[in-house]
Structure formats: C-alpha cells, structure tokens
Design an enzyme around this catalytic site. Structure first.
Site, PDB file in Angstrom:
ATOM      1  N   GLY A   1    -113.466 -40.248 -16.783  1.00 42.35           N
ATOM      2  CA  GLY A   1    -114.040 -39.012 -16.272  1.00 42.35           C
ATOM      3  C   GLY A   1    -114.453 -39.174 -14.816  1.00 42.35           C
ATOM      4  O   GLY A   1    -114.105 -40.154 -14.153  1.00 42.35           O
ATOM      5  N   ALA A   2    -115.209 -38.212 -14.312  1.00 44.21           N
ATOM      6  CA  ALA A   2    -115.708 -38.253 -12.939  1.00 44.21           C
ATOM      7  C   ALA A   2    -117.002 -37.467 -12.860  1.00 44.21           C
ATOM      8  O   ALA A   2    -117.245 -36.570 -13.670  1.00 44.21           O
ATOM      9  CB  ALA A   2    -114.680 -37.667 -11.969  1.00 44.21           C
ATOM     10  N   ASP A   3    -117.830 -37.826 -11.899  1.00 48.74           N
ATOM     11  CA  ASP A   3    -119.034 -37.030 -11.638  1.00 48.74           C
ATOM     12  C   ASP A   3    -118.693 -35.839 -10.758  1.00 48.74           C
ATOM     13  O   ASP A   3    -119.304 -34.782 -10.871  1.00 48.74           O
ATOM     14  CB  ASP A   3    -120.106 -37.909 -10.999  1.00 48.74           C
ATOM     15  CG  ASP A   3    -120.557 -39.020 -11.945  1.00 48.74           C
ATOM     16  OD1 ASP A   3    -120.983 -38.702 -13.065  1.00 48.74           O
ATOM     17  OD2 ASP A   3    -120.442 -40.197 -11.573  1.00 48.74           O
TER      18      ASP A   3
ATOM     19  N   LYS B   1    -117.734 -41.369  -8.608  1.00 51.25           N
ATOM     20  CA  LYS B   1    -117.995 -41.924  -9.931  1.00 51.25           C
ATOM     21  C   LYS B   1    -119.166 -42.891  -9.807  1.00 51.25           C
ATOM     22  O   LYS B   1    -119.548 -43.253  -8.709  1.00 51.25           O
ATOM     23  CB  LYS B   1    -116.753 -42.636 -10.467  1.00 51.25           C
ATOM     24  CG  LYS B   1    -115.597 -41.655 -10.742  1.00 51.25           C
ATOM     25  CD  LYS B   1    -114.280 -42.341 -11.067  1.00 51.25           C
ATOM     26  CE  LYS B   1    -114.394 -43.323 -12.188  1.00 51.25           C
ATOM     27  NZ  LYS B   1    -114.971 -42.696 -13.402  1.00 51.25           N
TER      28      LYS B   1
ATOM     29  N   GLY C   1    -118.660 -43.334 -19.924  1.00 47.93           N
ATOM     30  CA  GLY C   1    -119.349 -42.052 -19.836  1.00 47.93           C
ATOM     31  C   GLY C   1    -119.018 -41.150 -21.008  1.00 47.93           C
ATOM     32  O   GLY C   1    -118.198 -41.474 -21.871  1.00 47.93           O
ATOM     33  N   SER C   2    -119.658 -40.000 -21.023  1.00 51.61           N
ATOM     34  CA  SER C   2    -119.544 -39.113 -22.187  1.00 51.61           C
ATOM     35  C   SER C   2    -118.121 -38.609 -22.395  1.00 51.61           C
ATOM     36  O   SER C   2    -117.643 -38.521 -23.540  1.00 51.61           O
ATOM     37  CB  SER C   2    -120.505 -37.924 -22.027  1.00 51.61           C
ATOM     38  OG  SER C   2    -120.251 -37.219 -20.823  1.00 51.61           O
TER      39      SER C   2
ATOM     40  N   GLY D   1    -122.130 -42.480 -11.929  1.00 48.51           N
ATOM     41  CA  GLY D   1    -123.367 -41.961 -12.517  1.00 48.51           C
ATOM     42  C   GLY D   1    -123.880 -42.871 -13.622  1.00 48.51           C
ATOM     43  O   GLY D   1    -125.074 -42.954 -13.872  1.00 48.51           O
TER      44      GLY D   1
ATOM     45  N   GLU E   1    -114.849 -49.799 -12.934  1.00 48.06           N
ATOM     46  CA  GLU E   1    -113.915 -48.676 -13.009  1.00 48.06           C
ATOM     47  C   GLU E   1    -112.900 -48.716 -11.868  1.00 48.06           C
ATOM     48  O   GLU E   1    -111.709 -48.440 -12.059  1.00 48.06           O
ATOM     49  CB  GLU E   1    -114.698 -47.360 -12.999  1.00 48.06           C
ATOM     50  CG  GLU E   1    -115.499 -47.142 -14.272  1.00 48.06           C
ATOM     51  CD  GLU E   1    -116.506 -46.005 -14.178  1.00 48.06           C
ATOM     52  OE1 GLU E   1    -117.062 -45.640 -15.224  1.00 48.06           O
ATOM     53  OE2 GLU E   1    -116.741 -45.492 -13.066  1.00 48.06           O
TER      54      GLU E   1
END
Length: 222
Positions: A83-85, A95, A30-31, A97, A104
């Site tokens: 990261g996390a949503d 998580k 992710g970003s 997304g 993960e």
C-alpha cells in the site's frame, strides 16, 4: 467493516490476479497489505515464498501457510505488493506510516514489478500532505532535525517507536515535495539519515485504486 476498509479489500483482492504462481514475491506492511495476505491465502494460489517487510506481515503470512524467505536468499522477486500513505499520478509515493519504509524500499528494488494497492483517499495530485517519515540513527536525531528545518520541514519525533533496525523516526511536515526525486536524494544525503519514505526513484509500476464506483488500474502518467 468501514467503507474505506471495503475499498482496501477490493484493491487487495484484485491484486491477487497479478500474482504469478510458483514464483517468489514481496509483501509490504500495513492494513491494505494485510487485506492482500488474507486474499492471497484464501485464493489457493501457490507461490514459492514471500519476503515480508515486517514482523506483523510475517506473522500473518504464517497464519495462511505462506512460506517466508529472506531477501538475501533471492536475486529478484517477480512482484512486490504494498500500500501507500500517498500516491501521485506518477505513481511516486510516501510510505513509512508504519515505519517499515527501509525494508519496503529494499524489497521494492528487488522486484521486477511493484504493484501499489490503495483506496481513493490515498491518491493525491501532489505529494506532501502526509508527513515524510525519515529513519535516523538515534545519536544523530537532533542534528538531522535541524537540517530538516533548514530544508523547510517541521520534524516531529515519533514517540515510543523504534524501527526494525532499532532506529528512530522523524515525521516531517511541510516539506516542499514538488521535486520528489531531488528531495529523496537531499534527505538521504544528510549524515545520520538511514532512509526516508519517498518512493520517487522507485515508483510503482501499477496502481490498483479502489474507488466507490469501482476498481481502477493506473499506470504512471505525467
């Protein structure tokens, strides 16, 4: 760069301080994870290798000369950064997304320490505003969707998307996630479900949360 991206970058850069040298680590997808790879690559820190949770992560690691290892090559990882949503005060997360939550979750469970990096928009009092990603075997998609409706959810097929393992993703809105460990188990018990994006059994050990007034380090609290 947007303000949110700046915050993601701040959290990612702070995470580099927690990376031990000459160890194996895991890197998420992710970003925000991408910002971490940039920060790690530019830091000069030397690691033995990293497990990537997606092709995109692996490609970015290669750009910085970060050696890739496979999960089956190691018995444990020193740390996992992702990261996390959504992330709660208990450091439980939603998580997936990006659809990589199965990989993960595997890597998180290999890690001695799981560090979540996020900007303040991801920190919520209670999980559930973000839809829960559920990876399903394609032939069971409709059957699983009906079961999720019975649980109070509103599943939507993620159109034009296949997981790393060739499965489909149902994004489930409106589930009651007030008991996230129980719901993680309930959803995973449905025949045809491969894995869901609730990280309740394996929450983060540390949250690096970037806010407009600075970076906070948070450990789980009730």
């Amino acid at each position: 760069m947007s303000t949110q991206d700046q915050l993601k970058q701040q959290a990612a850069e702070r995470a580099v301080d927690f990376i031990p040298e000459n160890e194996y680590i895991g890197i998420g997808t992710g970003s925000t994870a991408n910002f971490f790879i940039h920060a790690l690559g530019q830091s000069g820190k030397r690691i033995k290798g990293a497990v990537a949770t997606s092709h995109k992560t692996a490609e970015l690691m290669a750009e910085y000369g970060i050696p890739q290892i496979q999960p089956n090559e190691v018995s444990k990882l020193a740390v996992y950064i992702d990261g996390a949503d959504e992330v709660s005060p208990l450091l439980q997360m939603i998580k997936g997304g990006g659809g990589a939550h199965l990989a993960e979750k595997i890597v998180a469970n290999l890690a001695e320490r799981f560090i979540c990096i996020a900007d303040e928009s991801k920190y919520v009092r209670r999980l559930g505003r973000f839809p829960l990603p559920v990876e399903v075997v394609p032939m069971a998609r409709s059957m699983v969707a009906r079961k999720l409706v019975q649980l109070g959810g509103r599943p939507e097929l993620r159109i034009g998307f296949k997981s790393l393992n060739g499965n489909e993703i149902l994004d489930v809105y409106d589930l009651d996630l007030s008991q996230p460990i129980a719901m993680e188990d309930t959803v995973n018990s449905l025949l045809g479900v491969v894995e869901n994006g609730l990280f309740a059994h394996r929450p983060a050990d540390l949250l690096i949360l970037a806010k407009k007034d600075g970076v906070q380090l948070l450990e789980a609290h009730v």
